[in-house]
Scaffold this motif. Sequence first.
Motif, PDB file in Angstrom:
ATOM      1  N   LEU A 191      -4.244   3.056  -9.850  1.00  0.00           N
ATOM      2  CA  LEU A 191      -3.020   3.982  -9.676  1.00  0.00           C
ATOM      3  C   LEU A 191      -2.748   3.900  -8.127  1.00  0.00           C
ATOM      4  O   LEU A 191      -1.444   3.914  -7.887  1.00  0.00           O
ATOM      5  CB  LEU A 191      -3.387   5.385 -10.384  1.00  0.00           C
ATOM      6  CG  LEU A 191      -2.046   6.466 -10.329  1.00  0.00           C
ATOM      7  CD1 LEU A 191      -1.157   5.922 -11.637  1.00  0.00           C
ATOM      8  CD2 LEU A 191      -2.557   7.779 -10.799  1.00  0.00           C
ATOM      9  N   HIS A 192      -3.565   4.080  -7.389  1.00  0.00           N
ATOM     10  CA  HIS A 192      -3.216   4.163  -6.004  1.00  0.00           C
ATOM     11  C   HIS A 192      -2.981   2.881  -5.412  1.00  0.00           C
ATOM     12  O   HIS A 192      -2.022   2.786  -4.498  1.00  0.00           O
ATOM     13  CB  HIS A 192      -4.613   4.394  -5.279  1.00  0.00           C
ATOM     14  CG  HIS A 192      -4.365   4.460  -3.555  1.00  0.00           C
ATOM     15  ND1 HIS A 192      -3.739   5.358  -3.084  1.00  0.00           N
ATOM     16  CD2 HIS A 192      -5.064   3.858  -2.647  1.00  0.00           C
ATOM     17  CE1 HIS A 192      -3.705   5.249  -1.799  1.00  0.00           C
ATOM     18  NE2 HIS A 192      -4.661   4.176  -1.658  1.00  0.00           N
ATOM     19  N   VAL A 193      -3.221   1.732  -5.937  1.00  0.00           N
ATOM     20  CA  VAL A 193      -2.783   0.538  -5.612  1.00  0.00           C
ATOM     21  C   VAL A 193      -2.186  -0.381  -6.500  1.00  0.00           C
ATOM     22  O   VAL A 193      -2.033  -1.514  -6.675  1.00  0.00           O
ATOM     23  CB  VAL A 193      -4.053  -0.541  -5.101  1.00  0.00           C
ATOM     24  CG1 VAL A 193      -4.624   0.128  -3.673  1.00  0.00           C
ATOM     25  CG2 VAL A 193      -5.255  -0.552  -6.086  1.00  0.00           C
ATOM     26  N   LYS A 194      -1.205   0.483  -7.294  1.00  0.00           N
ATOM     27  CA  LYS A 194      -0.366  -0.059  -8.625  1.00  0.00           C
ATOM     28  C   LYS A 194       0.348  -1.160  -8.188  1.00  0.00           C
ATOM     29  O   LYS A 194       0.429  -2.349  -8.772  1.00  0.00           O
ATOM     30  CB  LYS A 194       0.233   1.057  -9.111  1.00  0.00           C
ATOM     31  CG  LYS A 194       1.109   0.606 -10.423  1.00  0.00           C
ATOM     32  CD  LYS A 194       2.027   1.663 -10.900  1.00  0.00           C
ATOM     33  CE  LYS A 194       2.971   1.316 -11.625  1.00  0.00           C
ATOM     34  NZ  LYS A 194       3.801   2.512 -12.538  1.00  0.00           N
ATOM     35  N   LYS A 195       0.892  -1.254  -7.072  1.00  0.00           N
ATOM     36  CA  LYS A 195       1.857  -2.268  -6.442  1.00  0.00           C
ATOM     37  C   LYS A 195       1.236  -3.619  -6.444  1.00  0.00           C
ATOM     38  O   LYS A 195       1.501  -4.668  -6.856  1.00  0.00           O
ATOM     39  CB  LYS A 195       2.704  -2.137  -5.314  1.00  0.00           C
ATOM     40  CG  LYS A 195       3.693  -0.902  -5.541  1.00  0.00           C
ATOM     41  CD  LYS A 195       4.445  -0.643  -4.149  1.00  0.00           C
ATOM     42  CE  LYS A 195       5.052   0.689  -4.357  1.00  0.00           C
ATOM     43  NZ  LYS A 195       5.667   0.909  -2.906  1.00  0.00           N
ATOM     44  N   ASP A 196      -0.067  -3.727  -5.906  1.00  0.00           N
ATOM     45  CA  ASP A 196      -1.099  -4.892  -5.907  1.00  0.00           C
ATOM     46  C   ASP A 196      -1.207  -5.481  -7.051  1.00  0.00           C
ATOM     47  O   ASP A 196      -0.906  -6.557  -7.355  1.00  0.00           O
ATOM     48  CB  ASP A 196      -2.335  -4.441  -5.012  1.00  0.00           C
ATOM     49  CG  ASP A 196      -2.340  -4.881  -3.671  1.00  0.00           C
ATOM     50  OD1 ASP A 196      -1.260  -5.476  -2.816  1.00  0.00           O
ATOM     51  OD2 ASP A 196      -3.387  -4.639  -3.109  1.00  0.00           O
ATOM     52  N   TYR A 197      -1.636  -4.562  -8.050  1.00  0.00           N
ATOM     53  CA  TYR A 197      -1.994  -5.223  -9.267  1.00  0.00           C
ATOM     54  C   TYR A 197      -0.680  -5.936 -10.139  1.00  0.00           C
ATOM     55  O   TYR A 197      -0.657  -6.691 -10.922  1.00  0.00           O
ATOM     56  CB  TYR A 197      -2.528  -4.043 -10.220  1.00  0.00           C
ATOM     57  CG  TYR A 197      -4.128  -3.858 -10.066  1.00  0.00           C
ATOM     58  CD1 TYR A 197      -4.948  -4.904 -10.403  1.00  0.00           C
ATOM     59  CD2 TYR A 197      -4.662  -2.646  -9.532  1.00  0.00           C
ATOM     60  CE1 TYR A 197      -6.550  -4.649  -9.737  1.00  0.00           C
ATOM     61  CE2 TYR A 197      -6.001  -2.461  -9.031  1.00  0.00           C
ATOM     62  CZ  TYR A 197      -6.677  -3.447  -9.503  1.00  0.00           C
ATOM     63  OH  TYR A 197      -8.216  -3.203  -9.053  1.00  0.00           O
ATOM     64  N   SER A 198       0.440  -5.169  -9.776  1.00  0.00           N
ATOM     65  CA  SER A 198       1.842  -5.543 -10.527  1.00  0.00           C
ATOM     66  C   SER A 198       2.110  -6.815  -9.969  1.00  0.00           C
ATOM     67  O   SER A 198       2.403  -7.661 -10.559  1.00  0.00           O
ATOM     68  CB  SER A 198       2.827  -4.630 -10.309  1.00  0.00           C
ATOM     69  OG  SER A 198       2.716  -3.416 -10.743  1.00  0.00           O
TER      70      SER A 198
END
Length: 295
Positions: A191-198
């Motif tokens: 949730l904290h690094v959502k943009k990375d995973y996206s």
Amino acid sequence: MHQVSLGTKIRDYYELTKPKIWYLLVFTAFGAALTASLLFDIPVTPLTWLLLIGGVAAGSAAADTLTGYNDRDIDAIMDRTKGRPIPSGRIRPKSALAFGLALAAISLVCAWFINPLAFGLMAFGLFDNIIVYSKWLKRRSQSNIILGGFSGGAPALIGYVAVTTQNIEIGLVMAGLVFLWIPTHIWSLALHVKKDYSRAKVPMLPVVSSEKTSIRVIAGTTIMMVVFSVLPFFFNQFGLVYLLTAAVFGAAMIAMSVWLLVKPSERASWTVFKFSSPYLTALFIAFMVDAGLKP
């Protein structure tokens, strides 16, 4: 061509194993073994300790190294991981693969010399993490961390069966605690690094679901974990030390999840992630202390 020093190379390979992850898993194996030893008054030989700690450390490091090898392409895309040894070019993929396979072999040899059950659990843990989670599910399914979470509980159960199979339900609950802890730990980080995973197209829960849904699921898994953590008290093997620890630290985990639920933010999800490791550590310390106090 710039010559890399031996010390730097050793540090790179050490970093490749993701020590922050395997330290905690080794601790759960140690905690489960010492708890079993103290509960049932079974002495553990120095050789068994060496095989257990060395085997679980090698196995966990192997899993982290080989998942790093599998994930080298997506690690290069994500800000959080692009500085890791393989995507940054400090270690060649083939070298990482050979290193990871050597560690896996060491872990299996150590486990074999403990007992066949420990060997089976070690093999299962490696397969679940490297193949089921990293190779098959991580890029395909949001259930990746659930089905891949069984490997996280393996070290605790290996530690327990290295000492005894007596009252095996205690070892199973210890492994179950780690299994239930993993979704809260990983999803709060995701949730904290959502943009990375996206960006890397990894279907972690916060990527494929709305923030609201993700937070509700994280809160739900946290409550399940905390409720489950009280279970050992009813085995008549653990007393107030364990119960109070589980209650106090569990209340703190639930409070943080409620904070995340009421005021969703990166800071709140990061706090849940950072506190989850001390929470699990505290429970395993309580297991050992309570077992040691048992008359």
